[in-house]
Each structure stands twice: as C-alpha cells, then as structure tokens.
Design a protein around this motif. Structure first.
Motif, PDB file in Angstrom:
ATOM      1  N   TYR A 398       6.136 -20.520  -8.405  1.00 46.00           N
ATOM      2  CA  TYR A 398       5.164 -19.495  -8.051  1.00 46.00           C
ATOM      3  C   TYR A 398       5.302 -18.229  -8.890  1.00 46.00           C
ATOM      4  CZ  TYR A 398       3.855 -22.243  -3.976  1.00 46.00           C
ATOM      5  OH  TYR A 398       3.396 -23.242  -3.137  1.00 46.00           O
ATOM      6  N   ASP A 399       6.050 -18.323 -10.001  1.00 46.26           N
ATOM      7  CA  ASP A 399       6.235 -17.185 -10.909  1.00 46.26           C
ATOM      8  C   ASP A 399       6.876 -15.987 -10.214  1.00 46.26           C
ATOM      9  OD1 ASP A 399       5.197 -18.524 -13.108  1.00 46.26           O
ATOM     10  OD2 ASP A 399       3.144 -17.959 -12.603  1.00 46.26           O
ATOM     11  N   TRP A 400       7.811 -16.268  -9.320  1.00 47.68           N
ATOM     12  CA  TRP A 400       8.595 -15.195  -8.708  1.00 47.68           C
ATOM     13  C   TRP A 400       9.925 -15.096  -9.443  1.00 47.68           C
ATOM     14  CZ3 TRP A 400       8.034 -17.406  -3.058  1.00 47.68           C
ATOM     15  CH2 TRP A 400       6.682 -17.309  -2.660  1.00 47.68           C
ATOM     16  N   HIS A 401      10.487 -13.897  -9.414  1.00 48.88           N
ATOM     17  CA  HIS A 401      11.796 -13.688 -10.040  1.00 48.88           C
ATOM     18  C   HIS A 401      12.864 -13.609  -8.950  1.00 48.88           C
ATOM     19  CE1 HIS A 401      14.880 -12.342 -12.792  1.00 48.88           C
ATOM     20  NE2 HIS A 401      15.124 -11.317 -12.008  1.00 48.88           N
ATOM     21  N   PHE A 402      13.815 -14.548  -8.997  1.00 46.48           N
ATOM     22  CA  PHE A 402      14.861 -14.600  -7.984  1.00 46.48           C
ATOM     23  C   PHE A 402      16.190 -14.205  -8.604  1.00 46.48           C
ATOM     24  CE2 PHE A 402      18.360 -17.118  -6.115  1.00 46.48           C
ATOM     25  CZ  PHE A 402      18.380 -16.513  -4.855  1.00 46.48           C
ATOM     26  N   SER A 403      16.939 -13.378  -7.900  1.00 46.74           N
ATOM     27  CA  SER A 403      18.273 -12.977  -8.362  1.00 46.74           C
ATOM     28  C   SER A 403      19.177 -12.787  -7.149  1.00 46.74           C
ATOM     29  CB  SER A 403      18.205 -11.677  -9.173  1.00 46.74           C
ATOM     30  OG  SER A 403      17.760 -10.604  -8.368  1.00 46.74           O
ATOM     31  N   ILE A 404      20.460 -13.025  -7.347  1.00 43.24           N
ATOM     32  CA  ILE A 404      21.447 -12.813  -6.293  1.00 43.24           C
ATOM     33  C   ILE A 404      22.693 -12.226  -6.936  1.00 43.24           C
ATOM     34  CG2 ILE A 404      22.296 -15.194  -6.470  1.00 43.24           C
ATOM     35  CD1 ILE A 404      22.905 -15.025  -3.434  1.00 43.24           C
ATOM     36  N   LYS A 405      23.275 -11.234  -6.298  1.00 44.47           N
ATOM     37  CA  LYS A 405      24.441 -10.548  -6.855  1.00 44.47           C
ATOM     38  C   LYS A 405      25.293  -9.985  -5.725  1.00 44.47           C
ATOM     39  CE  LYS A 405      21.911  -6.198  -7.322  1.00 44.47           C
ATOM     40  NZ  LYS A 405      21.480  -5.126  -8.239  1.00 44.47           N
ATOM     41  N   ASN A 406      26.533  -9.676  -6.056  1.00 44.93           N
ATOM     42  CA  ASN A 406      27.422  -9.026  -5.101  1.00 44.93           C
ATOM     43  C   ASN A 406      27.006  -7.573  -4.893  1.00 44.93           C
ATOM     44  OD1 ASN A 406      29.196 -11.168  -4.505  1.00 44.93           O
ATOM     45  ND2 ASN A 406      30.335 -10.811  -6.405  1.00 44.93           N
ATOM     46  N   ARG A 407      27.129  -7.126  -3.673  1.00 43.16           N
ATOM     47  CA  ARG A 407      26.883  -5.715  -3.380  1.00 43.16           C
ATOM     48  C   ARG A 407      28.085  -4.872  -3.803  1.00 43.16           C
ATOM     49  NH1 ARG A 407      25.484  -5.532   2.790  1.00 43.16           N
ATOM     50  NH2 ARG A 407      25.092  -3.332   2.289  1.00 43.16           N
ATOM     51  N   ALA A 408      27.861  -3.587  -3.919  1.00 50.55           N
ATOM     52  CA  ALA A 408      28.947  -2.701  -4.358  1.00 50.55           C
ATOM     53  C   ALA A 408      30.055  -2.635  -3.319  1.00 50.55           C
ATOM     54  CB  ALA A 408      28.395  -1.297  -4.631  1.00 50.55           C
ATOM     55  N   THR A 409      29.715  -2.761  -2.044  1.00 53.97           N
ATOM     56  CA  THR A 409      30.716  -2.657  -0.979  1.00 53.97           C
ATOM     57  C   THR A 409      31.202  -4.026  -0.558  1.00 53.97           C
ATOM     58  OG1 THR A 409      28.903  -2.558   0.622  1.00 53.97           O
ATOM     59  CG2 THR A 409      29.801  -0.457  -0.162  1.00 53.97           C
ATOM     60  N   GLU A 413      23.476  -9.585  -2.156  1.00 53.39           N
ATOM     61  CA  GLU A 413      22.075  -9.160  -2.041  1.00 53.39           C
ATOM     62  C   GLU A 413      21.221 -10.133  -2.852  1.00 53.39           C
ATOM     63  OE1 GLU A 413      19.058  -5.390  -2.885  1.00 53.39           O
ATOM     64  OE2 GLU A 413      21.170  -5.282  -3.494  1.00 53.39           O
ATOM     65  N   ALA A 414      20.306 -10.829  -2.158  1.00 47.67           N
ATOM     66  CA  ALA A 414      19.369 -11.750  -2.817  1.00 47.67           C
ATOM     67  C   ALA A 414      17.995 -11.089  -2.833  1.00 47.67           C
ATOM     68  CB  ALA A 414      19.314 -13.073  -2.053  1.00 47.67           C
ATOM     69  N   THR A 415      17.333 -11.133  -4.008  1.00 52.62           N
ATOM     70  CA  THR A 415      16.052 -10.444  -4.188  1.00 52.62           C
ATOM     71  C   THR A 415      15.045 -11.406  -4.793  1.00 52.62           C
ATOM     72  OG1 THR A 415      17.222  -8.362  -4.564  1.00 52.62           O
ATOM     73  CG2 THR A 415      14.897  -8.452  -5.190  1.00 52.62           C
ATOM     74  N   ILE A 416      13.835 -11.374  -4.217  1.00 53.59           N
ATOM     75  CA  ILE A 416      12.707 -12.133  -4.765  1.00 53.59           C
ATOM     76  C   ILE A 416      11.634 -11.114  -5.141  1.00 53.59           C
ATOM     77  CG2 ILE A 416      10.933 -13.868  -4.351  1.00 53.59           C
ATOM     78  CD1 ILE A 416      12.785 -15.117  -2.291  1.00 53.59           C
ATOM     79  N   SER A 417      11.341 -11.010  -6.427  1.00 48.80           N
ATOM     80  CA  SER A 417      10.314 -10.072  -6.918  1.00 48.80           C
ATOM     81  C   SER A 417       9.049 -10.841  -7.225  1.00 48.80           C
ATOM     82  CB  SER A 417      10.810  -9.332  -8.163  1.00 48.80           C
ATOM     83  OG  SER A 417      12.004  -8.635  -7.887  1.00 48.80           O
ATOM     84  N   PHE A 418       7.906 -10.283  -6.810  1.00 48.62           N
ATOM     85  CA  PHE A 418       6.624 -10.951  -6.992  1.00 48.62           C
ATOM     86  C   PHE A 418       5.918 -10.404  -8.246  1.00 48.62           C
ATOM     87  CE2 PHE A 418       7.117 -10.546  -2.255  1.00 48.62           C
ATOM     88  CZ  PHE A 418       7.651 -11.802  -2.093  1.00 48.62           C
ATOM     89  N   ALA A 419       5.237 -11.325  -8.945  1.00 45.33           N
ATOM     90  CA  ALA A 419       4.422 -10.906 -10.086  1.00 45.33           C
ATOM     91  C   ALA A 419       3.064 -10.501  -9.563  1.00 45.33           C
ATOM     92  CB  ALA A 419       4.300 -12.050 -11.100  1.00 45.33           C
ATOM     93  N   LEU A 420       2.834  -9.197  -9.465  1.00 50.75           N
ATOM     94  CA  LEU A 420       1.568  -8.701  -8.901  1.00 50.75           C
ATOM     95  C   LEU A 420       0.480  -8.811  -9.943  1.00 50.75           C
ATOM     96  CD1 LEU A 420       2.842  -5.494  -7.054  1.00 50.75           C
ATOM     97  CD2 LEU A 420       2.459  -7.776  -6.124  1.00 50.75           C
ATOM     98  N   SER A 421      -0.686  -9.334  -9.545  1.00 48.01           N
ATOM     99  CA  SER A 421      -1.806  -9.472 -10.471  1.00 48.01           C
ATOM    100  C   SER A 421      -2.698  -8.254 -10.412  1.00 48.01           C
ATOM    101  CB  SER A 421      -2.608 -10.722 -10.141  1.00 48.01           C
ATOM    102  OG  SER A 421      -3.023 -10.703  -8.789  1.00 48.01           O
TER     103      SER A 421
END
Length: 421
Positions: A398-409, A413-421
């Motif tokens: 669906y052309d979303w950008h997915f990323s997961i990373k450790n938090r600072a504390t 944190e998992a993030t899904i960013s949408f490609a807005l048209s």
C-alpha cells in the motif's frame, strides 16, 4: 531537477551535434592557421632559393670585372659595396657574416642576401636585394585561396556532421523506443517490447530480456493472486465449522476450563477470519489498485482493533491507550488494517511484561510505543521479529513506510507513515 548535459537520450543527438560542431570549428580554425602559415613559409623558401641562384650569377659577374651596382633581372639588384646599398638595409648586415631573409611588409617587402666572395685573394661583400613582393601572393590571391580552403573544410564538416547525426540517431532510436514503450505500456503485461529493424544486437537482447522478465513477473503475480484467492476460499469452510462448533459448545454450561478453551478457540478463529479477509482484500486491491477509493478510518475502528487483540494484555495487566489526533484516509480494507495493527499490537504485548502501550493516530502516520525490553535485549524474538514480516509486506503493498526502532528510554516505537496524495 534534471542534470544538464547527457542526462537524456532524447537530447543526446543534439548534444553530440553541438560537441561535434565545437570540435569541428577548432579543427577548421587549426587547419586554416596551418594552411596560412605553410603558404607564407613556402613563399619565403621559394624566395630564398631564387636569391641563392641570383647570388651565384652576381658573384660570377663581379669576378669577371663588373663592380658597384648591377642588375640581375627586373626584380633583383646586386652590390659589392655596402655603401651603395640603401641605408634602410644596413642594419641587417652589421655584425653579421652572412644573412638571407625577407624584410619589410606589404609593398615594401624585400628578400635580402648578404655574403662574401673571393677575388684575387681578397674577400669582398656581395649583397642582393630582390623585390619579392611582385611574385608573392597578394591580398586578393590570399583571400581567394583562403575562401577555397574554408569552403572545402566547411563542406567536409557538413558532410561528416550529417553522417554523425544519422548514425547517432540510428544508435539511440531503439533505446528511445524502448523507453517510450516502458512508459506507455507500464500496466500492460501483454505488451511485447520491440525495436526497429537495423538496431544494434545489444538492444535486441535488452528487448528480449525485458519481455522475459515481464512475463516472469506477470506469471508470479498471477500465481500469488491465485494462491491467496483459493487459499482464502478454502479456509472459510473449516473456519465456519469451527465457529459453529464453538457456538454449540457455548449452549451448554461449560466449566471454567472449558470456557477458557472456548474463548481461545473464538479468538483464534477471529484472527484467522481477519487474515482470510485481508488476503482477499489484497487480491482485490492488486486487481483494481487505481479504482480503489479512499476511506476514512474512524476512531471506533481503532478501538475495535484494540479490543480484538488485547486478551494477553489483560492477563499481563498492560494498559493500552489510544490517542487519536486526526483520522487518516486510506485505501486499505478494515481486515488489512486489522492485520497490520493487530500484529504490531500483539508483538508489543508479547515483548512487554508491564506498563502501557500507546497507539497514536494522525492523518499522516500511526505510531505504537511499548515499555518492553527493546529490539536488542528482548528475550522474545518472535514477538518483535516474525510478525513484522507480514506487516512490512502489507505496508509495501500500500506504499506505506514502516519503521521500528528502540526508544531513547525503554521499549520500542513502531511507525507507519502514509503517502498522502
């Protein structure tokens, strides 16, 4: 921003023409300069050889008894006394034992010879002054010969330039046609790439490879869609049977143990139904991706996803918080979104032992944070690993950008960013 230069094959021919013209102008100028210098050099050499011949005659005549100023021909005069020579030429003799060369310019140009001869044991000077200007090229002759040379060079450059232009167009035309076909027929899997007759063999190999790759990709896509479609339909029948059997068991008064097992069966069949619906939604999306309309994902849908996947969180006493700033608009079906967020939510619950999981929603992204051990220190690798493969694949579809990373504390944190048209 496109780079200027040989950045496009459509402009490569004109770029080559400009480059060739620039090189041709330099070569033409160099050729004319060489011709002009060679012309004057040859004139000087002819004059020097001519005055050398006249010198021999003058020496013979002076030896035979003539003296002073004598006339060799209509152009040349000879002297055996420096004082008789016009004073303008004396500076070429001073301090020298001999001299030969052209002096002066334009109509005053003269060829001078200065040397010595022996007579009766005495050394005498001999000087010749020749009006070489009368036999050299004049301005009109030089202009005419220059025009002939320049016209010849220009004609050759035009011929070679035309040949180069046709050759470059013939070489680049197949590549341009392949580019046009790739652009115009990007969604047509049945299109066969072709190049014009006479193209280089490498372009034909490229076209054949493109046709084979497109056929392979089309076959793989069809098999994937067929598998998802048939597997989804085949799974519906046993799921329906399991659901029916579970409902029948609930009619009797089950023990606490049986009640827990029935609840686990219902949760498992619910997750399986969601997966089947998501697979079918993917097939429909790939069939008519351009026709799929955007839909607004309401807050209640996110709440339903949390309720469907929070059973383990209740056992661990983990709080799940929903923060909805703004509802997004997506093309994904509810089942697909349920599968993506459900996997992330179950991963976060599996990786956490206590604390709170926060699901934050905005129009541009969805983020989920937990208080678990993190990606590197988590003892439950399945929680933060296997389920993410499904999430990454669905996001890519669906052309979303997915990323997961450790938090600072603590936690991830998992993030899904949408490609807005």
């Amino acid at each position: 921003m496109n780079k200027i230069g040989f950045s496009s094959t459509r402009t490569l021919t004109s770029q080559l023409a400009i480059f060739f013209t620039f090189v041709a102008l330099i070569m033409g100028l160099a050729s004319y300069t060489i011709f002009y210098a060679a012309l004057h050099w040859s004139e000087d050499k002819v004059g020097e050889r001519r005055i050398e011949i006249d010198k021999n005659e003058a020496i013979q005549r002076f030896t035979n008894g003539e003296t002073g100023e004598i006339t060799i021909d209509v152009l040349t005069r000879a002297y055996n006394d420096i004082s008789l020579v016009p004073s303008a030429y004396h500076r070429y003799f001073k301090g020298r034992d001999e001299f030969v060369g052209e002096v002066g310019s334009d109509t005053e140009s003269r060829m001078i010879y200065f040397g010595h001869y022996q007579k009766e044991g005495n050394r005498h000077p001999v000087i010749l002054v020749s009006d070489i200007n009368q036999i050299e090229f004049g301005p009109h002759e030089i202009l005419f010969s220059s025009l002939v040379v320049i016209t010849s060079i220009a004609g050759l450059l035009i011929i070679f330039g035309a040949l180069l232009s046709r050759l470059s167009q013939r070489l680049i035309a197949p590549l341009n046609q392949l580019t046009e076909q790739l652009t115009e027929q990007s969604g047509n899997s049945a299109h066969i790439f072709r190049i014009p007759t006479g193209g280089a063999a490498e372009f034909q190999i490229l076209a054949n490879k493109l046709n084979q790759d497109r056929l392979d990709i089309h076959s793989l896509l069809k098999r994937e869609q067929a598998f998802a479609r048939y597997a989804s339909h085949e799974l519906r029948t046993p799921l329906t049977i399991v659901k029916g059997a579970s409902k029948l068991l609930e009619r009797h008064t089950p023990s606490d143990f049986q009640q827990r097992q029935i609840l686990r069966i219902n949760e498992a069949t619910g997750q399986m139904s969601t997966m089947v619906d998501a697979l079918l939604a993917l097939v429909r999306y790939e069939r008519s991706e351009d026709d799929t309309s955007l839909r607004e994902v309401t807050k209640s849908e996110f709440e339903a996803i949390i309720n469907n996947n929070n059973a383990q969180a209740k056992d661990k006493d983990i709080e799940i918080e929903l923060i909805c700033h703004q509802t997004p608009q997506l093309k994904a079906a509810p089942a697909v979104l349920n599968m993506v967020l459900g996997n992330l939510l179950r991963n976060a619950i599996a990786a956490s032992q206590q604390g709170k999981i926060t699901l934050e929603v905005s129009a541009k992204a969805i983020s989920m944070t937990d208080n678990g051990a993190g990606l590197n220190n988590s003892s439950n690798h399945a929680g933060h690993g296997l389920g993410l493969l499904i999430v990454e694949d669905l996001c890519r579809r669906y052309d979303w950008h997915f990323s997961i990373k450790n938090r600072a504390t603590v936690g991830c944190e998992a993030t899904i960013s949408f490609a807005l048209s």
